[in-house]
Write a protein that holds these residues in place. Structure first.
Motif, PDB file in Angstrom:
ATOM      1  N   LEU A 170       0.456  -0.839  -0.270  1.00  0.00           N
ATOM      2  CA  LEU A 170       0.189   0.025  -0.328  1.00  0.00           C
ATOM      3  C   LEU A 170       0.976   1.269   0.144  1.00  0.00           C
ATOM      4  O   LEU A 170       1.411   1.746   0.918  1.00  0.00           O
ATOM      5  CB  LEU A 170      -1.080   0.136   0.967  1.00  0.00           C
ATOM      6  CG  LEU A 170      -2.088  -0.692   1.383  1.00  0.00           C
ATOM      7  CD1 LEU A 170      -2.882  -0.737   2.601  1.00  0.00           C
ATOM      8  CD2 LEU A 170      -2.963  -1.209  -0.030  1.00  0.00           C
ATOM      9  N   THR A 171       0.936   2.625  -0.976  1.00  0.00           N
ATOM     10  CA  THR A 171       1.263   3.517  -1.359  1.00  0.00           C
ATOM     11  C   THR A 171       0.522   4.607  -1.624  1.00  0.00           C
ATOM     12  O   THR A 171      -0.243   4.986  -2.333  1.00  0.00           O
ATOM     13  CB  THR A 171       2.284   3.254  -1.906  1.00  0.00           C
ATOM     14  OG1 THR A 171       2.984   2.550  -1.979  1.00  0.00           O
ATOM     15  CG2 THR A 171       2.898   4.283  -2.468  1.00  0.00           C
ATOM     16  N   ASP A 172       0.682   4.820  -0.072  1.00  0.00           N
ATOM     17  CA  ASP A 172      -0.587   6.174   0.300  1.00  0.00           C
ATOM     18  C   ASP A 172       0.417   7.495  -0.247  1.00  0.00           C
ATOM     19  O   ASP A 172       0.198   7.989   0.865  1.00  0.00           O
ATOM     20  CB  ASP A 172      -1.263   6.376   1.252  1.00  0.00           C
ATOM     21  CG  ASP A 172      -1.914   6.750   1.072  1.00  0.00           C
ATOM     22  OD1 ASP A 172      -2.513   8.223   0.262  1.00  0.00           O
ATOM     23  OD2 ASP A 172      -2.787   7.323   2.629  1.00  0.00           O
ATOM     24  N   ALA A 173       1.012   7.957  -1.565  1.00  0.00           N
ATOM     25  CA  ALA A 173       1.529   8.836  -2.090  1.00  0.00           C
ATOM     26  C   ALA A 173       0.370  10.545  -1.429  1.00  0.00           C
ATOM     27  O   ALA A 173       0.781  11.504  -1.525  1.00  0.00           O
ATOM     28  CB  ALA A 173       2.363   8.966  -2.909  1.00  0.00           C
ATOM     29  N   ALA A 174      -0.868   9.487  -1.712  1.00  0.00           N
ATOM     30  CA  ALA A 174      -2.141  10.855  -1.938  1.00  0.00           C
ATOM     31  C   ALA A 174      -2.420  11.140  -0.063  1.00  0.00           C
ATOM     32  O   ALA A 174      -3.201  12.024  -0.389  1.00  0.00           O
ATOM     33  CB  ALA A 174      -3.192  11.130  -2.979  1.00  0.00           C
TER      34      ALA A 174
ATOM     35  N   TYR B  16      -1.467   2.049  -5.442  1.00  0.00           N
ATOM     36  CA  TYR B  16      -0.676   3.103  -4.828  1.00  0.00           C
ATOM     37  C   TYR B  16      -1.771   4.044  -5.614  1.00  0.00           C
ATOM     38  O   TYR B  16      -2.620   4.446  -6.238  1.00  0.00           O
ATOM     39  CB  TYR B  16       0.178   3.298  -6.389  1.00  0.00           C
ATOM     40  CG  TYR B  16       0.691   4.336  -6.801  1.00  0.00           C
ATOM     41  CD1 TYR B  16       2.168   5.478  -6.289  1.00  0.00           C
ATOM     42  CD2 TYR B  16       0.433   5.672  -7.229  1.00  0.00           C
ATOM     43  CE1 TYR B  16       2.329   6.019  -5.804  1.00  0.00           C
ATOM     44  CE2 TYR B  16       0.874   7.492  -7.345  1.00  0.00           C
ATOM     45  CZ  TYR B  16       1.910   7.274  -6.936  1.00  0.00           C
ATOM     46  OH  TYR B  16       2.617   8.441  -6.654  1.00  0.00           O
ATOM     47  N   PHE B  17      -1.554   5.231  -4.247  1.00  0.00           N
ATOM     48  CA  PHE B  17      -2.725   6.292  -4.436  1.00  0.00           C
ATOM     49  C   PHE B  17      -1.607   7.484  -4.137  1.00  0.00           C
ATOM     50  O   PHE B  17      -0.996   7.795  -3.595  1.00  0.00           O
ATOM     51  CB  PHE B  17      -3.204   6.053  -3.710  1.00  0.00           C
ATOM     52  CG  PHE B  17      -4.551   5.080  -3.097  1.00  0.00           C
ATOM     53  CD1 PHE B  17      -5.869   5.361  -3.209  1.00  0.00           C
ATOM     54  CD2 PHE B  17      -4.165   4.141  -2.279  1.00  0.00           C
ATOM     55  CE1 PHE B  17      -6.588   4.566  -3.100  1.00  0.00           C
ATOM     56  CE2 PHE B  17      -4.581   3.449  -1.981  1.00  0.00           C
ATOM     57  CZ  PHE B  17      -5.727   3.424  -2.302  1.00  0.00           C
TER      58      PHE B  17
ATOM     59  N   CYS C 158      -2.774  -1.982  -8.680  1.00  0.00           N
ATOM     60  CA  CYS C 158      -4.104  -0.286  -8.729  1.00  0.00           C
ATOM     61  C   CYS C 158      -3.506   0.967  -8.311  1.00  0.00           C
ATOM     62  O   CYS C 158      -2.879   0.759  -7.580  1.00  0.00           O
ATOM     63  CB  CYS C 158      -4.740  -0.942  -7.750  1.00  0.00           C
ATOM     64  SG  CYS C 158      -5.855  -2.985  -8.300  1.00  0.00           S
ATOM     65  N   VAL C 159      -4.135   1.357  -9.528  1.00  0.00           N
ATOM     66  CA  VAL C 159      -3.422   2.915  -8.944  1.00  0.00           C
ATOM     67  C   VAL C 159      -4.445   4.326  -9.770  1.00  0.00           C
ATOM     68  O   VAL C 159      -5.813   4.325  -9.927  1.00  0.00           O
ATOM     69  CB  VAL C 159      -2.304   3.169 -10.481  1.00  0.00           C
ATOM     70  CG1 VAL C 159      -1.920   4.833 -10.532  1.00  0.00           C
ATOM     71  CG2 VAL C 159      -1.279   2.392 -10.391  1.00  0.00           C
ATOM     72  N   VAL C 160      -4.831   4.160  -8.285  1.00  0.00           N
ATOM     73  CA  VAL C 160      -5.559   5.508  -8.191  1.00  0.00           C
ATOM     74  C   VAL C 160      -4.813   6.499  -8.115  1.00  0.00           C
ATOM     75  O   VAL C 160      -4.357   7.093  -7.762  1.00  0.00           O
ATOM     76  CB  VAL C 160      -6.732   5.100  -6.327  1.00  0.00           C
ATOM     77  CG1 VAL C 160      -7.797   6.730  -6.261  1.00  0.00           C
ATOM     78  CG2 VAL C 160      -6.732   4.143  -6.978  1.00  0.00           C
ATOM     79  N   ASP C 161      -5.323   7.671  -8.836  1.00  0.00           N
ATOM     80  CA  ASP C 161      -5.496   9.207  -8.724  1.00  0.00           C
ATOM     81  C   ASP C 161      -6.649   9.748  -8.178  1.00  0.00           C
ATOM     82  O   ASP C 161      -7.280  10.188  -8.685  1.00  0.00           O
ATOM     83  CB  ASP C 161      -5.162   9.776  -9.919  1.00  0.00           C
ATOM     84  CG  ASP C 161      -4.352  11.565  -9.778  1.00  0.00           C
ATOM     85  OD1 ASP C 161      -4.751  11.902  -8.621  1.00  0.00           O
ATOM     86  OD2 ASP C 161      -4.119  11.720 -10.774  1.00  0.00           O
TER      87      ASP C 161
END
Ligand SMILES: [Zn+2]
Lengths: 219, 392
Positions: free
Chosen positions: A41-45, A75-76, A113-116
């Motif tokens: 879980l990468t939460d850059a946002a 990835y967020f 999964c990539v979420v913007d």
């Protein structure tokens, strides 16, 4: 299979899209060709609440325990405007070293999964192994499972939905085996994978890759 | 010297005068005949004495002697009855006439209250009315009860209790109704009367009993053990039979601790009020859906066979109105309980099934077959298979 950028049909062994020229190498101006280390879980946002993160970690643990070969990573973050989330997911699954409890998982069995959240877009990319097993509509079905939660900004719920969807899609294709007790190392066993000449990262395992780049070896 | 000669003459006259006066008095008594008292004549003196008129001065005070219109006076307060014990105490040893006169004069000149002080009128002991002698109250009584104002909690159309007790009880019942959840109505009956089996209590007190949950006590004067207590169904069902039995018995016991009929009713009410407060604590909290209770389906009589003394022929075994709604209610409750039990069982089964499924899955590893695909788009692990969409 369609081109992630222009949706033109891509044939097997095709190095780049005939129409738009899309390939992994075309992504280098944005991300380079270096491997990147990524958590599941990468939460850059910074859109995940702590409770959501804890719950998602447990969900992903369960999934990886049930499917020892498979992992799902998220990835967020905000993406470059010219890239869609599927393209970013494609680059991540090919250049990411994902920290999963079982480091031996291979990216061919991965789902990224990539979420913007800012742009309101979500994309996914799956590895070759899963692609060979799943229907071509499977990635769309995973996204469809996520959209209701995402539309309400419930990002934790979206992770749950994606994991459940992946499980449901894979279980009919898998063979159930009872989980045996974990092995305890013997007296002559080494203390780490390196003692056995093994690389801890998912690299160099794909024999069909004729020219594995040394730069992909993160360590 | 002359005076000394006259003195012997005067002395002689005086000596002669004394026997002469005695002779003259004796002759006068013979001329005016007085009653000659004989030992058996004492009772005859009473009527003559009681017929004496009070002196004119006492005319300002209330008449102490019974007049022709004093029939309402209780026999126990009539002066002749007061005199009788005094006269009958006299024996032949004392002068009957003297004692008789003295007592008669006291009764004539002293106010009645002083004569009665410290000596309460001895009420004759009440004989319990036998069952065969009991009769239903008449229609007029029921009509008077029905037109009694709803605000009057004491319904005594025949005026069977004294004015003092009536005031006390009304104040007490008003206090009870302000503090308690169920007001208490008291219907006072004659000692040899009872409510008819088909009496409709809901019409009493101008319908005040039917408008809200109330307790009704039908109380026969002097026979507390025949008192019948009707409670709202909610209160009746909230308490155990033992509690209600003890309630009634305690009231009867408290009432019977006094020989005075008025005091009996007063004690009965005080004890009943206390017990009703206890009973309220057993009742569930009132809800807004609590409907006004009509007599028929809602008032239930408290029954206690043990509360009647052995000499009392009538017991309180009769239940006035069978609760017609009960069987349906019981069925509804039974079905609801059954459904709840089934629902709970299903819920438990599903939960345990899910848990066992989760445990099974935790113990199961799903192994996917391995297949290789040729590389595309330069990807070592993925050839770009995927999708993307907008969620906003
Ligand atoms: Zn293209």
């Amino acid at each position: 299979m369609k081109c992630p950028h222009c949706s033109t049909t891509i044939e097997a062994r095709q190095p780049a899209c005939h129409k738009c020229g899309f390939s992994l190498a075309a992504m280098q101006p944005f991300f380079g060709d270096q491997w990147v280390r990524l958590e599941r879980l990468t939460d850059a946002a910074h859109c995940l609440r702590l409770a959501d993160r804890h719950k998602a970690e447990m969900t992903l643990d369960d999934l990886e325990r049930a499917f020892p070969q498979v992992f799902v990573a998220f990835y967020f973050g905000s993406l470059p405007p010219v890239l869609n989330p599927q393209e970013v997911a494609f680059w991540l699954i090919n250049n990411g070293a994902f920290s999963t409890p079982q480091i031996s998982k291979r990216n061919e069995y991965g789902v990224v999964c990539v979420v913007d959240p800012a742009a309101g877009t979500v994309g996914t990319a799956i590895g070759y192994a899963l692609e060979s097993l799943l229907a071509e509509t499977a990635p769309t079905m995973i996204l469809q499972a996520m959209v209701p939660a995402l539309s309400h900004a419930e990002y934790g719920g979206a992770i749950e939905a994606a994991a459940t969807s992946v499980s449901d899609l894979l279980r009919p294709l898998a063979i159930a085996r009872p989980i045996t007790q974990s092995l305890s190392p013997g007296p002559h066993a080494g203390s780490s994978a390196a003692d056995y000449g093994l690389h801890p990262l998912r690299s160099g395992h794909r024999q069909t890759d004729s020219t594995p780049s040394p730069s992909r070896q993160r360590r | 010297m002359a005076s000394t000669r006259q003195n012997p003459i005067l002395l002689a006259l005086l000596i002669l005068a004394v026997p002469m006066g005695a002779l003259a008095q004796l002759s006068e008594e013979e001329i005016l005949p007085l009653p000659q008292w004989q030992p058996g004549d004492a009772p005859m003196a009473s009527p003559e004495i009681s017929d004496m008129q009070p002196p004119p001065l006492l005319g300002l005070l209330p008449s102490l002697t019974p007049g022709p219109n004093d029939s309402a006076l209780s026999p126990t307060t009539r002066p002749d009855t007061i005199l009788t014990p005094l006269l009958t105490q006299d024996t032949g040893e004392n002068s009957p006439a003297g004692v008789g006169y003295r007592s008669a004069n006291l009764s004539t000149f002293l106010p009645e209250s002083l004569l009665n002080s410290g000596r309460p009128p001895a009420a004759p002991p009440h004989t319990p009315t036998s069952a065969s002698m009991l009769k239903d109250v008449d229609a007029e009584f029921l009509r008077l009860c029905s037109v009694s104002p709803a605000s009057e909690l004491l319904i005594d159309p025949l005026g069977l209790i004294t004015e003092v007790l009536q005031g006390d009880l009304e104040r007490f019942l008003n206090f009870h109704s302000q503090e308690a959840r169920f007001p208490l109505y008291i219907v006072v009956l004659k000692s040899d009367e009872k409510l008819p089996a088909d009496a409709d209590l809901s019409v009493m007190a101008s319908g005040g009993i039917a408008k809200k949950p109330t307790a009704v006590l039908a109380y026969p004067i002097a026979e507390p053990w025949r008192a019948r207590l009707f409670l709202p169904k909610l209160a009746h069902d909230s308490a155990s039979d033992a509690f209600l039995k003890e309630l009634l018995e305690a009231c009867v016991t408290e009432a019977m601790s006094s020989p005075e009929t008025d005091e009996q009713l007063h004690r009965f009410c005080v004890e009943l009020s206390t017990r009703l407060f206890w009973l309220e604590k057993l009742c569930p909290i009132a809800t807004t859906t609590e409907k006004p209770l009509a007599t028929d389906p809602h008032l239930q009589e408290v029954v206690s066979e043990a509360s009647a003394p052995a000499s009392a022929p009538a017991s309180l075994v009769t239940v006035t109105v069978p609760p017609t709604g009960d069987p349906v209610l019981r069925w509804v409750v039974f079905v609801l309980c059954l459904l709840a039990a089934i629902g709970t069982a299903i819920w438990h089964w599903m939960r345990s099934w899910k848990r066992s499924k989760a445990r099974r899955q935790l113990k199961t590893a799903w192994i996917l077959p391995e297949r290789d695909l040729p590389q595309r788009l330069g990807g070592a692990f993925s050839g770009g298979a995927g999708a993307w969409t907008r969620f906003r």
